[in-house]
Design an enzyme around this catalytic site. Structure first.
Site, PDB file in Angstrom:
ATOM      1  N   ASP A 145       2.672  -8.063  -8.211  1.00  0.00           N
ATOM      2  CA  ASP A 145       3.747  -7.892  -7.221  1.00  0.00           C
ATOM      3  C   ASP A 145       5.093  -7.899  -7.947  1.00  0.00           C
ATOM      4  O   ASP A 145       5.473  -8.895  -8.557  1.00  0.00           O
ATOM      5  CB  ASP A 145       3.681  -9.060  -6.220  1.00  0.00           C
ATOM      6  CG  ASP A 145       4.678  -8.916  -5.071  1.00  0.00           C
ATOM      7  OD1 ASP A 145       5.557  -8.034  -5.124  1.00  0.00           O
ATOM      8  OD2 ASP A 145       4.558  -9.699  -4.107  1.00  0.00           O
ATOM      9  N   SER A 163       5.614 -11.639   2.563  1.00  0.00           N
ATOM     10  CA  SER A 163       6.823 -10.867   2.324  1.00  0.00           C
ATOM     11  C   SER A 163       7.981 -11.438   3.142  1.00  0.00           C
ATOM     12  O   SER A 163       8.194 -12.640   3.164  1.00  0.00           O
ATOM     13  CB  SER A 163       6.546  -9.390   2.648  1.00  0.00           C
ATOM     14  OG  SER A 163       7.580  -8.572   2.210  1.00  0.00           O
ATOM     15  N   HIS A 191       2.694  -5.662  -4.257  1.00  0.00           N
ATOM     16  CA  HIS A 191       3.154  -6.452  -3.115  1.00  0.00           C
ATOM     17  C   HIS A 191       2.198  -6.329  -1.924  1.00  0.00           C
ATOM     18  O   HIS A 191       2.001  -7.279  -1.175  1.00  0.00           O
ATOM     19  CB  HIS A 191       4.556  -5.981  -2.738  1.00  0.00           C
ATOM     20  CG  HIS A 191       5.199  -6.806  -1.677  1.00  0.00           C
ATOM     21  ND1 HIS A 191       5.449  -8.143  -1.834  1.00  0.00           N
ATOM     22  CD2 HIS A 191       5.627  -6.490  -0.418  1.00  0.00           C
ATOM     23  CE1 HIS A 191       6.010  -8.618  -0.729  1.00  0.00           C
ATOM     24  NE2 HIS A 191       6.125  -7.632   0.137  1.00  0.00           N
ATOM     25  N   ASP A 192       1.604  -5.156  -1.757  1.00  0.00           N
ATOM     26  CA  ASP A 192       0.663  -4.933  -0.657  1.00  0.00           C
ATOM     27  C   ASP A 192      -0.560  -5.844  -0.713  1.00  0.00           C
ATOM     28  O   ASP A 192      -1.321  -5.909   0.259  1.00  0.00           O
ATOM     29  CB  ASP A 192       0.176  -3.480  -0.658  1.00  0.00           C
ATOM     30  CG  ASP A 192       1.026  -2.597   0.245  1.00  0.00           C
ATOM     31  OD1 ASP A 192       1.880  -3.131   0.970  1.00  0.00           O
ATOM     32  OD2 ASP A 192       0.808  -1.364   0.221  1.00  0.00           O
ATOM     33  N   ARG A 240      11.778   5.125   3.059  1.00  0.00           N
ATOM     34  CA  ARG A 240      10.391   4.674   3.093  1.00  0.00           C
ATOM     35  C   ARG A 240       9.701   4.927   1.748  1.00  0.00           C
ATOM     36  O   ARG A 240       8.907   4.128   1.282  1.00  0.00           O
ATOM     37  CB  ARG A 240       9.630   5.378   4.208  1.00  0.00           C
ATOM     38  CG  ARG A 240       8.171   4.984   4.324  1.00  0.00           C
ATOM     39  CD  ARG A 240       7.985   3.514   4.599  1.00  0.00           C
ATOM     40  NE  ARG A 240       6.614   3.189   4.977  1.00  0.00           N
ATOM     41  CZ  ARG A 240       6.190   1.950   5.228  1.00  0.00           C
ATOM     42  NH1 ARG A 240       7.023   0.936   5.131  1.00  0.00           N
ATOM     43  NH2 ARG A 240       4.948   1.714   5.566  1.00  0.00           N
TER      44      ARG A 240
END
Lengths: 424, 424
Positions: free
Chosen positions: B368, B187, B401-402, B256
Site C-alpha cells: 500500500d 482508508s 491500497h485495495d 478517478r
C-alpha cells in the site's frame, strides 16, 4: 526551511558557476544540422518517413584528433540540447519555448559538465542533441508540416526511442564521430543509451544508464496515460491545432503535476513540504471559490492552493506551460511508454542484451519509484548473465527519480572512475 | 489471464453470495434519519452551521437487548451505506448516482458482512452510514440548498472527518446506541475510526483501523490536488453548478484514473496487466486521432487506448462518471487531505493518542503506497507509547491500497479473533 532537499538544492545553487567562471563552458549557442531531406528521408519505426528533419545540438570542448574523446549526453522527457553553460539565445525571440525562460539559471546538467567537472570539457568533447518530436529546436509537432504548410500538431508521426537513436547516429555520421567514448543519460535519456547499445553496439565504448530500466512499468504507463488524457480532453487542445490560439494550459499543467509527483519520493515530499494541516478555525468556507485563479497571472488555469505542496505543484504547472509544448508532451511520453529493450530479443531481455558490447554502468536510486531499483537492476542482471562487463550501483537517496539530476557528488565520483576505466 | 490479482478477484466472485444465499443479508433498503434542523443545526469545524441534514444508513442483524452488539463500518472515499447484501433500490429512479449501477454485484463489503461471515449478522448488528458531502443519500453538494432552492454545488461548506464523526455520533444517539462493540473502517473509513476514538473515546469498545494512517502523506495530498484540478478546470464544471447540464466527465474521469492508480500497487499492476509493448509495425500512425472517443458511448471523454492498463483506466473513468458526483469528489478528497489525528495533541500524535480508550487493531498492507505501512505504524506506535492495548499487523499483500477490500481471508481471521477478544 532547513530540510535536506532544500539544503541540497541550495548547495547546488551555491555551486552554480556563472558564465564567466573557470568551471563553466560559458555562453553557448545551439547548432543545427539538416539530417533528412526528400532524397534521404528518415524512415520511422511506425513505417512513415519524415523530412525535412533538423536536429538541434550543442558541443563543448575540443574534439581530439583521433575523435575518440566524445561524451554524448541523452536528455530526458522535458530536457533539451542545452546541457551546460548559459544559453546565449534565451532572450532572443523566435523560439516558442525555452527550457529556462528566465535566463537566471545555467543549463540543465551544468553541475556535471564543464572544465574540471565530471564530464570535463578541458579533456572531453561533450555533445547533446534534442530529440525528434520535442519543441526545443529539433523537428517536432510544432514544426511546419511541408505537406500542409501549417504545424504538424497530431499529424506528426509517432516517434520512438529507436527513432531518436537512429537520428542521433546520423548526427554522429554528420560530425564524423565513429565511436563515442561514453554514452550517458538519465531516465528517458538512459533508455536512449540502452537502445544505442543494442541498435549500434559498436558506437559507444562506455554506456552509463542512470535511473532507467529496459521498460517503463505499467504504473508509469498508467500515470503517463492520465497525464495525456488531461491534455487531449482540454477543449483548448483543439485536436492538437492550437498553435496561435489559446493553448491547453490546464491540461498540460495537470500533466506536469502528475509527472512531477513521480519525480519526487514520498520521503522527499515529507521532508520538503510542510505537512501541517489546517486547524478547524482556519478552514476556508469558500474552498472552491470559482473566481480564484492561480497566482492572478491571467492564465487559464484555475487553482486552489491551501497546502505548500499544492502551491509548489501549481508553480510547476504554470512554469511548464511557459516552456513546453503540449503536443511534444504527448509524443515523448508515448515514446517512453513504447520502449522495451527486450524487443531486441523477441521479448527476452537476456537474449536482447547478448548484442551489447562496451562497458556498462547502471545506476539506480533507492527512492526512485518511476524507474525503480528493481527495474534498473533487471538491465544489469541481463548484462551479467551474458558475461558483459557491467557495474551496477543502487545509490541511497531520498530525492526519488530526480536524484539523477541532484546527486551530483556521488555521480561525479562514479562517472569519473568509469571514464578512467574506459581509457585504460 | 491467470495472474494472482485476477485469480483473487475470481475467487471473490466465485464466493459471491446471491441475495437468496444463507450467507447474504439479502435485499436491503437504506434508511434515513433527519439529524439536523433549524433548531438543532450541525455546527461544522469550519464554523458554519448546516441544516437540514439527512443521513442515509443501513442496518443488518438484530440489536441485542443490551444494545451492545453493534459493529459500525465506516466507508471510504467513494463508498456508501450499502455495505452488505443486494441493493433492492438499484433499479428505482430518483437517486442520481449508484455505487453499483448494474445491479449485478452485491454491496461493497459483502464478503465480510453476513450470516457466518467476519461481521456475522446472526450475532452482531451491523451499521453503516453515508458521510456528509457524499452523493449517496446523505446531504451533500447535490442536495438542495434551502437558502437558494438550487443544489449547493460549491456553496456546500467544507466538511471534515471530524464533522462526519460528530454527525454519526448523532446517529448513534438517534438509534439509542451508547457504545459500539466495534468501529471498523479502511482508508478514509479508518481515519473516521481514529477520529471516533479521539473525539468520543467511550463510544467504541474496539477500534479497527485498516490501511489508514493518522495523516495522509504530502504525496497523497499532491495526487488528490492534481485530481481536483482536473475537475475544476473542466469547462463543464461550470463553477460547480453543472446539475441538469453537461457534467465534468473528463475531469472526474481523470481524477478517478489518478485515484485508481494509487489504489493498486506497482507489483499488482505488473501482474494484472499485459506489459507487452507494440512492435514497430504495430505502431499506429494516427495516434491522437481527434475523432476517436472512448468506447463510442457518446460520452464527452476522449481516450486513446493502446495498452491494457489504459483501457482499464478508461473503463474506471467512465464507470465512475455513472456513479459519482464530481463535487462530492472535491469535498471528500479535501476532508482526506485535512485530516490529522495529531491535532488532538496540538500536533503531537503521542499526546493525541493519550485520549484513546478501548482496544485497537491497526492493519497495514505491505504494498500500500497511499497509506503506507510506515504511516499506519505511526498510529500503533503512538498507542504503544501510551500503553494502550493495540495489535498491529503488516499484512503481506500485492494488492496495494485495495488490499483492505480484497484480502478477505486474512481480514476475516484477524477480525474474528479481535471481536472474540472484545467480548471476553
Amino acid at each position: 526551511m532547513s530540510d535536506p532537499v532544500d539544503a541540497l538544492v541550495g548547495k547546488r545553487k551555491r555551486e552554480m558557476d556563472g558564465p564567466d567562471s573557470a568551471h563553466s563552458v560559458g555562453w553557448t549557442r545551439p547548432r543545427h544540422a539538416e539530417l533528412a531531406d526528400e532524397a534521404n528521408p528518415l524512415l520511422l519505426e511506425c513505417g512513415q518517413s519524415i523530412w525535412p528533419v533538423t536536429v538541434e545540438y550543442e558541443l563543448y570542448g575540443e574534439l581530439s584528433p583521433a575523435r575518440d574523446n566524445v561524451i554524448m549526453i541523452f536528455h530526458a522527457l522535458s530536457g533539451d540540447a542545452h546541457v551546460a553553460g548559459w544559453d546565449a539565445t534565451w532572450q532572443e525571440h523566435g523560439r516558442p519555448w525555452r527550457a529556462w525562460p528566465d535566463g537566471k539559471s545555467p543549463n540543465w546538467w551544468d553541475s556535471m559538465v564543464g572544465p574540471g567537472k565530471a564530464f570535463d570539457t578541458s579533456r572531453y568533447c561533450v555533445l547533446c542533441a534534442n530529440v525528434l518530436g520535442s519543441c526545443y529546436g529539433t523537428t517536432g509537432p510544432s514544426s511546419t508540416n511541408p505537406a500542409t504548410g501549417r504545424p504538424y500538431g497530431v499529424e506528426f508521426p509517432p516517434v520512438t526511442v529507436g527513432d531518436w537513436v537512429k537520428l542521433h547516429a546520423r548526427l554522429l555520421d554528420h560530425l564524423g564521430i565513429d565511436q563515442l567514448l561514453l554514452a550517458v543519460g538519465g531516465s528517458l535519456g538512459g533508455q536512449q543509451v540502452i537502445e544505442l547499445g543494442l541498435a549500434f553496439p559498436d558506437r559507444a565504448k562506455g554506456l552509463a544508464v542512470l535511473a532507467a530500466s529496459p521498460q517503463l512499468s505499467n504504473q508509469g504507463v498508467a500515470l503517463n496515460y492520465a497525464a495525456r488524457q488531461a491534455i487531449v480532453n482540454d477543449p483548448c487542445f483543439a485536436s492538437g491545432q492550437y498553435y496561435g490560439c489559446c493553448r491547453p494550459e490546464a491540461g498540460l499543467g495537470i500533466a506536469r503535476m502528475i509527472g512531477h509527483i513521480t519525480y519526487l519520493s514520498e520521503m522527499g515530499m515529507e521532508a520538503r513540504f510542510d505537512s501541517g494541516r489546517k486547524k478547524p478555525d482556519e478552514l476556508r468556507c469558500d474552498l472552491f471559490n470559482p473566481h480564484e485563479r492561480a497566482l492572478g497571472d491571467g492564465s487559464g488555469f484555475i487553482a486552489h492552493n491551501e497546502f505548500e505542496v499544492e502551491s509548489y505543484l501549481t508553480r510547476q504547472a504554470l512554469g511548464f506551460n511557459e516552456r513546453f509544448d503540449a503536443n511534444s508532451y504527448l509524443y515523448i511520453t508515448k515514446a517512453m511508454d513504447y520502449y522495451d529493450a527486450a524487443q531486441w530479443g523477441d521479448g527476452d531481455l537476456v537474449k536482447a542484451m547478448a548484442r551489447a558490447r562496451g562497458d556498462w554502468l547502471v545506476a539506480s536510486f533507492t527512492s526512485d519509484w518511476l524507474y525503480t531499483p528493481a527495474g534498473c537492476r533487471r538491465l544489469a542482471d541481463a548484462l551479467c548473465v551474458n558475461l558483459k562487463p557491467v557495474t551496477y550501483v543502487n545509490i541511497e537517496s531520498g530525492y526519488g527519480h530526480d536524484a539523477f539530476l541532484l546527486e551530483v557528488d556521488v555521480l561525479e565520483r562514479l562517472l569519473t572512475g568509469f571514464l578512467k576505466g574506459l581509457q585504460r
